[in-house]
Enzyme design. Structure first.
Site, PDB file in Angstrom:
ATOM      1  N   GLY A  77       0.829  -1.219   0.000  1.00 14.04           N
ATOM      2  CA  GLY A  77       0.000   0.000   0.000  1.00 14.04           C
ATOM      3  C   GLY A  77       0.851   1.251   0.000  1.00 14.04           C
ATOM      4  O   GLY A  77       0.550   2.239   0.666  1.00 14.04           O
ATOM      5  N   ALA A  78       1.929   1.212  -0.795  1.00 15.28           N
ATOM      6  CA  ALA A  78       2.933   2.288  -0.740  1.00 15.28           C
ATOM      7  C   ALA A  78       2.642   3.419  -1.717  1.00 15.28           C
ATOM      8  O   ALA A  78       3.376   4.406  -1.748  1.00 15.28           O
ATOM      9  CB  ALA A  78       4.325   1.707  -1.014  1.00 15.28           C
ATOM     10  N   ARG A 135       0.327   5.706  -1.918  1.00 19.33           N
ATOM     11  CA  ARG A 135      -0.141   7.001  -1.420  1.00 19.33           C
ATOM     12  C   ARG A 135      -0.267   6.953   0.108  1.00 19.33           C
ATOM     13  O   ARG A 135      -0.052   5.906   0.725  1.00 19.33           O
ATOM     14  CB  ARG A 135      -1.471   7.397  -2.061  1.00 19.33           C
ATOM     15  CG  ARG A 135      -2.562   6.386  -1.906  1.00 19.33           C
ATOM     16  CD  ARG A 135      -3.861   6.833  -2.570  1.00 19.33           C
ATOM     17  NE  ARG A 135      -4.922   5.941  -2.197  1.00 19.33           N
ATOM     18  CZ  ARG A 135      -5.287   4.874  -2.890  1.00 19.33           C
ATOM     19  NH1 ARG A 135      -4.683   4.571  -4.027  1.00 19.33           N
ATOM     20  NH2 ARG A 135      -6.265   4.082  -2.454  1.00 19.33           N
ATOM     21  N   ASP A 151      -1.938  -7.525  -5.537  1.00 17.28           N
ATOM     22  CA  ASP A 151      -3.122  -7.433  -4.677  1.00 17.28           C
ATOM     23  C   ASP A 151      -2.849  -8.347  -3.479  1.00 17.28           C
ATOM     24  O   ASP A 151      -2.791  -9.571  -3.626  1.00 17.28           O
ATOM     25  CB  ASP A 151      -4.346  -7.909  -5.475  1.00 17.28           C
ATOM     26  CG  ASP A 151      -5.624  -7.857  -4.643  1.00 17.28           C
ATOM     27  OD1 ASP A 151      -5.549  -7.815  -3.394  1.00 17.28           O
ATOM     28  OD2 ASP A 151      -6.710  -7.870  -5.255  1.00 17.28           O
ATOM     29  N   ILE A 161      -5.814   9.859  10.749  1.00 14.40           N
ATOM     30  CA  ILE A 161      -4.658  10.441  10.067  1.00 14.40           C
ATOM     31  C   ILE A 161      -5.148  11.085   8.767  1.00 14.40           C
ATOM     32  O   ILE A 161      -5.959  10.483   8.048  1.00 14.40           O
ATOM     33  CB  ILE A 161      -3.615   9.332   9.739  1.00 14.40           C
ATOM     34  CG1 ILE A 161      -3.288   8.469  10.981  1.00 14.40           C
ATOM     35  CG2 ILE A 161      -2.365   9.923   9.109  1.00 14.40           C
ATOM     36  CD1 ILE A 161      -2.618   9.169  12.134  1.00 14.40           C
ATOM     37  N   LYS A 175      -8.986  -5.004  11.772  1.00 18.16           N
ATOM     38  CA  LYS A 175      -7.877  -4.352  12.476  1.00 18.16           C
ATOM     39  C   LYS A 175      -7.643  -4.980  13.853  1.00 18.16           C
ATOM     40  O   LYS A 175      -6.506  -5.044  14.327  1.00 18.16           O
ATOM     41  CB  LYS A 175      -8.141  -2.845  12.591  1.00 18.16           C
ATOM     42  CG  LYS A 175      -8.156  -2.122  11.231  1.00 18.16           C
ATOM     43  CD  LYS A 175      -6.839  -2.269  10.505  1.00 18.16           C
ATOM     44  CE  LYS A 175      -6.748  -1.434   9.246  1.00 18.16           C
ATOM     45  NZ  LYS A 175      -5.453  -1.539   8.566  1.00 18.16           N
ATOM     46  N   TYR A 224     -14.207  -3.323   9.055  1.00 15.71           N
ATOM     47  CA  TYR A 224     -12.884  -2.692   9.217  1.00 15.71           C
ATOM     48  C   TYR A 224     -12.336  -2.930  10.631  1.00 15.71           C
ATOM     49  O   TYR A 224     -11.176  -3.308  10.810  1.00 15.71           O
ATOM     50  CB  TYR A 224     -13.011  -1.197   8.921  1.00 15.71           C
ATOM     51  CG  TYR A 224     -11.710  -0.424   8.928  1.00 15.71           C
ATOM     52  CD1 TYR A 224     -10.819  -0.502   7.858  1.00 15.71           C
ATOM     53  CD2 TYR A 224     -11.382   0.409   9.992  1.00 15.71           C
ATOM     54  CE1 TYR A 224      -9.634   0.216   7.865  1.00 15.71           C
ATOM     55  CE2 TYR A 224     -10.203   1.137  10.004  1.00 15.71           C
ATOM     56  CZ  TYR A 224      -9.331   1.041   8.936  1.00 15.71           C
ATOM     57  OH  TYR A 224      -8.164   1.758   8.942  1.00 15.71           O
ATOM     58  N   ALA A 236     -13.152  -5.288  12.757  1.00 16.41           N
ATOM     59  CA  ALA A 236     -12.827  -6.707  12.942  1.00 16.41           C
ATOM     60  C   ALA A 236     -11.487  -7.034  12.281  1.00 16.41           C
ATOM     61  O   ALA A 236     -10.658  -7.757  12.847  1.00 16.41           O
ATOM     62  CB  ALA A 236     -13.942  -7.577  12.363  1.00 16.41           C
ATOM     63  N   SER A 267      -5.293  -0.231  13.575  1.00 18.15           N
ATOM     64  CA  SER A 267      -6.013   1.044  13.747  1.00 18.15           C
ATOM     65  C   SER A 267      -6.557   1.137  15.163  1.00 18.15           C
ATOM     66  O   SER A 267      -6.883   0.110  15.785  1.00 18.15           O
ATOM     67  CB  SER A 267      -7.180   1.124  12.763  1.00 18.15           C
ATOM     68  OG  SER A 267      -8.012   2.212  13.102  1.00 18.15           O
TER      69      SER A 267
HETATM   70  P1  NAP Z   1      -4.972   5.140   1.434  1.00 18.18           P
HETATM   71  O1  NAP Z   1      -4.484   6.523   1.267  1.00 18.18           O
HETATM   72  O2  NAP Z   1      -6.357   4.786   1.009  1.00 18.18           O
HETATM   73  O3  NAP Z   1      -3.926   4.126   0.718  1.00 18.18           O
HETATM   74  C1  NAP Z   1      -4.148   2.746   0.737  1.00 18.18           C
HETATM   75  C2  NAP Z   1      -3.013   2.050   0.011  1.00 18.18           C
HETATM   76  O4  NAP Z   1      -3.280   0.622   0.000  1.00 18.18           O
HETATM   77  C3  NAP Z   1      -2.872   2.463  -1.441  1.00 18.18           C
HETATM   78  O5  NAP Z   1      -1.521   2.441  -1.801  1.00 18.18           O
HETATM   79  C4  NAP Z   1      -3.639   1.352  -2.182  1.00 18.18           C
HETATM   80  O6  NAP Z   1      -3.177   1.278  -3.526  1.00 18.18           O
HETATM   81  C5  NAP Z   1      -3.251   0.148  -1.339  1.00 18.18           C
HETATM   82  N1  NAP Z   1      -4.165  -0.996  -1.435  1.00 18.18           N
HETATM   83  C6  NAP Z   1      -5.503  -1.011  -1.231  1.00 18.18           C
HETATM   84  N2  NAP Z   1      -5.980  -2.261  -1.422  1.00 18.18           N
HETATM   85  C7  NAP Z   1      -4.919  -3.047  -1.751  1.00 18.18           C
HETATM   86  C8  NAP Z   1      -4.774  -4.428  -2.079  1.00 18.18           C
HETATM   87  N3  NAP Z   1      -5.813  -5.280  -2.092  1.00 18.18           N
HETATM   88  N4  NAP Z   1      -3.536  -4.887  -2.366  1.00 18.18           N
HETATM   89  C9  NAP Z   1      -2.477  -4.051  -2.334  1.00 18.18           C
HETATM   90  N5  NAP Z   1      -2.548  -2.743  -2.053  1.00 18.18           N
HETATM   91  C10 NAP Z   1      -3.770  -2.256  -1.770  1.00 18.18           C
HETATM   92  O7  NAP Z   1      -4.885   4.681   2.978  1.00 18.18           O
HETATM   93  P2  NAP Z   1      -4.078   5.316   4.227  1.00 18.18           P
HETATM   94  O8  NAP Z   1      -4.975   6.250   4.920  1.00 18.18           O
HETATM   95  O9  NAP Z   1      -2.713   5.723   3.800  1.00 18.18           O
HETATM   96  O10 NAP Z   1      -3.998   4.006   5.153  1.00 18.18           O
HETATM   97  C11 NAP Z   1      -2.879   3.118   5.154  1.00 18.18           C
HETATM   98  C12 NAP Z   1      -3.110   2.084   6.234  1.00 18.18           C
HETATM   99  O11 NAP Z   1      -3.278   2.738   7.499  1.00 18.18           O
HETATM  100  C13 NAP Z   1      -4.355   1.235   6.032  1.00 18.18           C
HETATM  101  O12 NAP Z   1      -4.128  -0.091   6.460  1.00 18.18           O
HETATM  102  C14 NAP Z   1      -5.376   1.892   6.936  1.00 18.18           C
HETATM  103  O13 NAP Z   1      -6.390   0.998   7.336  1.00 18.18           O
HETATM  104  C15 NAP Z   1      -4.485   2.290   8.092  1.00 18.18           C
HETATM  105  N6  NAP Z   1      -5.025   3.370   8.908  1.00 18.18           N
HETATM  106  C16 NAP Z   1      -5.348   4.576   8.365  1.00 18.18           C
HETATM  107  C17 NAP Z   1      -5.869   5.578   9.175  1.00 18.18           C
HETATM  108  C18 NAP Z   1      -6.250   6.915   8.632  1.00 18.18           C
HETATM  109  O14 NAP Z   1      -6.873   7.691   9.389  1.00 18.18           O
HETATM  110  N7  NAP Z   1      -5.908   7.274   7.413  1.00 18.18           N
HETATM  111  C19 NAP Z   1      -6.080   5.326  10.540  1.00 18.18           C
HETATM  112  C20 NAP Z   1      -5.730   4.085  11.068  1.00 18.18           C
HETATM  113  C21 NAP Z   1      -5.217   3.121  10.238  1.00 18.18           C
HETATM  114  P3  NAP Z   1      -4.068   0.634  -4.715  1.00 18.18           P
HETATM  115  O15 NAP Z   1      -5.463   1.197  -4.566  1.00 18.18           O
HETATM  116  O16 NAP Z   1      -3.370   1.027  -5.976  1.00 18.18           O
HETATM  117  O17 NAP Z   1      -4.001  -0.846  -4.481  1.00 18.18           O
END
Ligand code: NAP
Length: 245
Positions: free
Chosen positions: A11-12, A14, A61, A186, A157, A153, A155, A140
């Site tokens: 998930g790198a 973005r 994926d 975040i 996490k 979500y 469950a 999370s």
């Molecule tokens: P984001 O901006 O939506 O980015 C998600 C990343 O995961 C993207 O690079 C996406 O790229 C990739 N991804 C999604 N489904 C995938 C799959 N099946 N296989 C491989 N890559 C996949 O999310 P974020 O906010 O940076 O969150 C990153 C992590 O932190 C997540 O696990 C999220 O649950 C966790 N988190 C976020 C927050 C928050 O407030 N933002 C809080 C707590 C935890 P593609 O779509 O190109 O695959």
């Protein structure tokens, strides 16, 4: 800090994952960056190379075990080892419990939980042989607290925290540590979907008075990925502005 080490970040492309990848590369790690969409990853690789680093992009994926295996195989083929795995790929498919569709449950569990399992299973084989590894699962705060409208979500996490502890116990003898980070809210694309009203209400519940930035999570990852955290395993580290203690 990470010279001659190899890091895989899922998930790198973005948000938090991109910030983690850039920081690890900035401190000398060779990066294997992954997501489903290659375009944004290629831009990230170009940026890392431009800054003098080494990186390879893999379209994968994580919910597909063969893709997870390919990701780790590519790291070994490209750079010879895997020192750090950051299981960061994650999605949301929010909805109230009584209306939640099976496919929304399955998709979130498959990416967020099975994805981490599949990548860890593949990486652990390499790390066990090396007798060194750092695995970091991005969970999370809602995996600890629950959140209405996010049964799937939360469950996934919470499951990641259990996976972290179980894997920590299994891999400790080989000097492989496994920890989770539980971010609060975040600012990324994931939280950009929130309305201003919800954002204001959320901020009021955060003792430090602001949403987190990707860099707040990244700093915790850098510590858990480093040699300095060698006696820490099986933990879930909150990076949440004090909203859950
Ligand atoms: P984001 O901006 O939506 O980015 C998600 C990343 O995961 C993207 O690079 C996406 O790229 C990739 N991804 C999604 N489904 C995938 C799959 N099946 N296989 C491989 N890559 C996949 O999310 P974020 O906010 O940076 O969150 C990153 C992590 O932190 C997540 O696990 C999220 O649950 C966790 N988190 C976020 C927050 C928050 O407030 N933002 C809080 C707590 C935890 P593609 O779509 O190109 O695959």
């Amino acid at each position: 800090m990470f010279t001659d080490q190899v890091a895989v970040v899922t998930g790198a492309s973005r948000g938090i994952g991109r910030s983690i990848a850039l920081a690890l590369a900035g401190q000398g790690a060779k990066l294997v960056v992954s997501a489903r969409n290659l375009e944004a990853l290629n831009e990230l690789v170009a940026q890392i190379k431009n800054d003098g680093g080494e990186a390879v992009a893999v379209a994968a994926d994580v919910s597909v075990s063969a893709d997870a295996d390919k990701l780790i195989d590519t790291a070994v083929e490209s750079f010879g080892r895997v020192d750090i795995l950051v299981n960061n790929a994650g999605i949301t498919r929010d909805g109230l419990l009584v209306r939640m569709k099976d496919e929304d449950w399955d998709a979130v569990l498959a990416t967020n939980l099975k994805g981490a399992f599949a990548c860890t299973r593949a990486a652990a084989k390499v790390m066990n042989k090396q007798r060194y590894g750092r695995i970091i699962n991005i969970s999370s705060v809602v995996g600890e607290m629950g959140n209405p409208g996010q049964a799937n979500y939360c469950a996934s996490k919470a499951g990641l925290i259990g996976l972290t502890k179980s894997n920590a116990l299994e891999l400790a003898r080989r000097n492989v540590t496994v920890n989770a980070i539980t971010p609060g809210f975040i600012s990324t694309d994931m939280t950009d979907e929130l309305s201003d009203k919800v954002r204001t209400e959320l901020t009021a519940k955060i003792p430090l008075g602001r949403l987190g930035e990707s860099e707040d999570v990244t700093e915790a990852v850098l510590f858990l990925a480093s040699g300095k955290s060698g006696y820490i395993t099986g933990q879930a580290l909150g990076v949440n502005g004090g909203m859950y203690m």
